[in-house]
Design an enzyme around this catalytic site. Structure first.
Site, PDB file in Angstrom:
ATOM      1  N   THR A 110      -1.597   5.544   1.944  1.00  0.00           N
ATOM      2  CA  THR A 110      -2.937   4.861   2.018  1.00  0.00           C
ATOM      3  C   THR A 110      -2.808   3.972   3.447  1.00  0.00           C
ATOM      4  O   THR A 110      -1.960   3.560   3.930  1.00  0.00           O
ATOM      5  CB  THR A 110      -2.775   3.614   0.832  1.00  0.00           C
ATOM      6  OG1 THR A 110      -2.590   4.321  -0.160  1.00  0.00           O
ATOM      7  CG2 THR A 110      -3.879   2.795   0.898  1.00  0.00           C
ATOM      8  N   LEU A 127       0.856  -1.004  -0.125  1.00  0.00           N
ATOM      9  CA  LEU A 127       0.118   0.198  -0.038  1.00  0.00           C
ATOM     10  C   LEU A 127       1.019   1.219  -0.152  1.00  0.00           C
ATOM     11  O   LEU A 127       1.894   1.379   0.592  1.00  0.00           O
ATOM     12  CB  LEU A 127      -0.915   0.087   1.263  1.00  0.00           C
ATOM     13  CG  LEU A 127      -1.861  -1.054   1.243  1.00  0.00           C
ATOM     14  CD1 LEU A 127      -2.792  -1.295   2.914  1.00  0.00           C
ATOM     15  CD2 LEU A 127      -2.858  -1.012   0.056  1.00  0.00           C
ATOM     16  N   ASP A 128       0.345   2.172  -0.554  1.00  0.00           N
ATOM     17  CA  ASP A 128       1.307   3.376  -0.641  1.00  0.00           C
ATOM     18  C   ASP A 128       1.556   3.973   0.801  1.00  0.00           C
ATOM     19  O   ASP A 128       0.622   3.889   1.590  1.00  0.00           O
ATOM     20  CB  ASP A 128       0.479   4.609  -1.448  1.00  0.00           C
ATOM     21  CG  ASP A 128       0.362   4.021  -2.768  1.00  0.00           C
ATOM     22  OD1 ASP A 128       1.501   3.306  -3.411  1.00  0.00           O
ATOM     23  OD2 ASP A 128      -0.434   4.869  -3.543  1.00  0.00           O
ATOM     24  N   LYS A 129       2.673   4.972   0.957  1.00  0.00           N
ATOM     25  CA  LYS A 129       2.608   5.488   2.210  1.00  0.00           C
ATOM     26  C   LYS A 129       1.465   6.324   2.777  1.00  0.00           C
ATOM     27  O   LYS A 129       0.981   6.314   3.947  1.00  0.00           O
ATOM     28  CB  LYS A 129       3.963   6.329   2.161  1.00  0.00           C
ATOM     29  CG  LYS A 129       4.374   6.966   3.389  1.00  0.00           C
ATOM     30  CD  LYS A 129       5.725   7.861   3.333  1.00  0.00           C
ATOM     31  CE  LYS A 129       6.108   8.374   4.558  1.00  0.00           C
ATOM     32  NZ  LYS A 129       7.109   9.223   4.426  1.00  0.00           N
ATOM     33  N   LYS A 183      -5.370   5.343  -7.617  1.00  0.00           N
ATOM     34  CA  LYS A 183      -4.983   7.112  -7.812  1.00  0.00           C
ATOM     35  C   LYS A 183      -4.851   7.320  -9.461  1.00  0.00           C
ATOM     36  O   LYS A 183      -5.551   8.332 -10.093  1.00  0.00           O
ATOM     37  CB  LYS A 183      -3.785   7.307  -7.471  1.00  0.00           C
ATOM     38  CG  LYS A 183      -3.755   7.383  -5.766  1.00  0.00           C
ATOM     39  CD  LYS A 183      -2.437   7.628  -5.181  1.00  0.00           C
ATOM     40  CE  LYS A 183      -2.403   7.409  -3.705  1.00  0.00           C
ATOM     41  NZ  LYS A 183      -1.219   7.269  -2.952  1.00  0.00           N
TER      42      LYS A 183
END
Ligand code: URA
Length: 246
Positions: free
Chosen positions: A106, A102-104, A193
């Site tokens: 998220t 997961l992105d930072k 995104k």
């Protein structure tokens, strides 16, 4: 294997706690007191007890975490805090790793394990484990816009995406953003995104609420984790074995 390493690996305690348990005579192997942590045992065949409770050998460990915003999905990093830094010293093992990323910025459900085969199957394009996200998106999004995702779209860089299902949860009129729920069946870089980007809008908050049949546990606060239950693990293994399209 050294008995102290075995006890630590089975999450009986930190290295210091394990040393203390041995020193204080709480550990036996095959009925004999263990007096040194260096003593060799065979985890598969020797019987180790902590007082009157058997310490059973467990090869694989499975956790579900509610990843918070601000930490990165990696095992180590020289500067940033990682999801592994959220583990306490008893549960931490250096063979644990997150399944996917997961992105930072998220948050949400993340599985962490040392079972490489399961991770491989869950992430394999042949199995397409479904993931569900809730996204806060700038502006007012319409159902017609989201319907575009149903047929699969092509991102600006030419990446072709499989069909995804999205719905509107709520339009927040005063703040002018829309909460949407989106279900995807693959895991391309910044996928949600970039999908929202094709609508000319931006994701300002992203939370994963489902990974395969696992739902983000109610009450598991951001930054916390717990072991998967037997039922959850069985369901996850079934997800990993699901053929494409089912
Ligand atoms: N899609 C994104 O854009 N970011 C994530 O972290 C997960 C899915």
């Amino acid at each position: 294997m050294r008995v102290d390493k075995f006890l630590h690996a089975m999450r009986i305690g930190t290295r210091t706690q394990v040393r203390r348990l041995i020193k204080d005579g709480h550990i036996t192997a095959n009925g004999e007191p263990v007096i040194s942590g260096k003593q060799q045992i065979n985890p598969g065949s020797d019987t180790v007890f902590l007082d009157d409770v058997q310490v059973r050998y467990q090869q694989y460990f499975y956790y579900v975490m509610n990843k918070p915003v601000g930490v990165i999905t990696a095992t180590t990093d020289s500067a940033a805090k990682t999801v592994m830094d959220l583990f306490n010293t008893t549960d931490f093992r250096d063979d644990l790793f997150p399944v996917g990323r997961l992105d930072k910025d998220t948050e949400g459900i993340l599985v962490i394990t040392n079972d490489g085969a399961l991770s491989h199957d869950l992430l394999s394009p042949n199995h397409h484990v479904t993931k569900v996200y809730e996204a806060e998106v700038t502006g007012e999004i319409t159902a017609a816009q989201l319907a575009n995702f149903n047929d699969g779209i092509t991102l600006k860089d030419g990446t072709e995406l499989q069909p995804a299902q999205a719905e509107i949860v709520q339009f927040h009129e005063i703040e002018n953003f829309t909460t949407i729920r989106i279900m995807i069946h693959e895991g391309k870089y910044h996928q949600v995104k970039r999908m929202v980007g094709t609508l000319g809008e931006r994701v300002v908050g992203l939370r994963r609420i489902k990974f395969g049949s696992l739902t983000l546990p109610v009450g598991l606060l951001a930054g916390n984790y717990r072991a998967l239950t037997d039922d959850e693990l069985t369901a996850l293994k079934a997800d990993a074995n699901q053929p494409v399209g089912e």
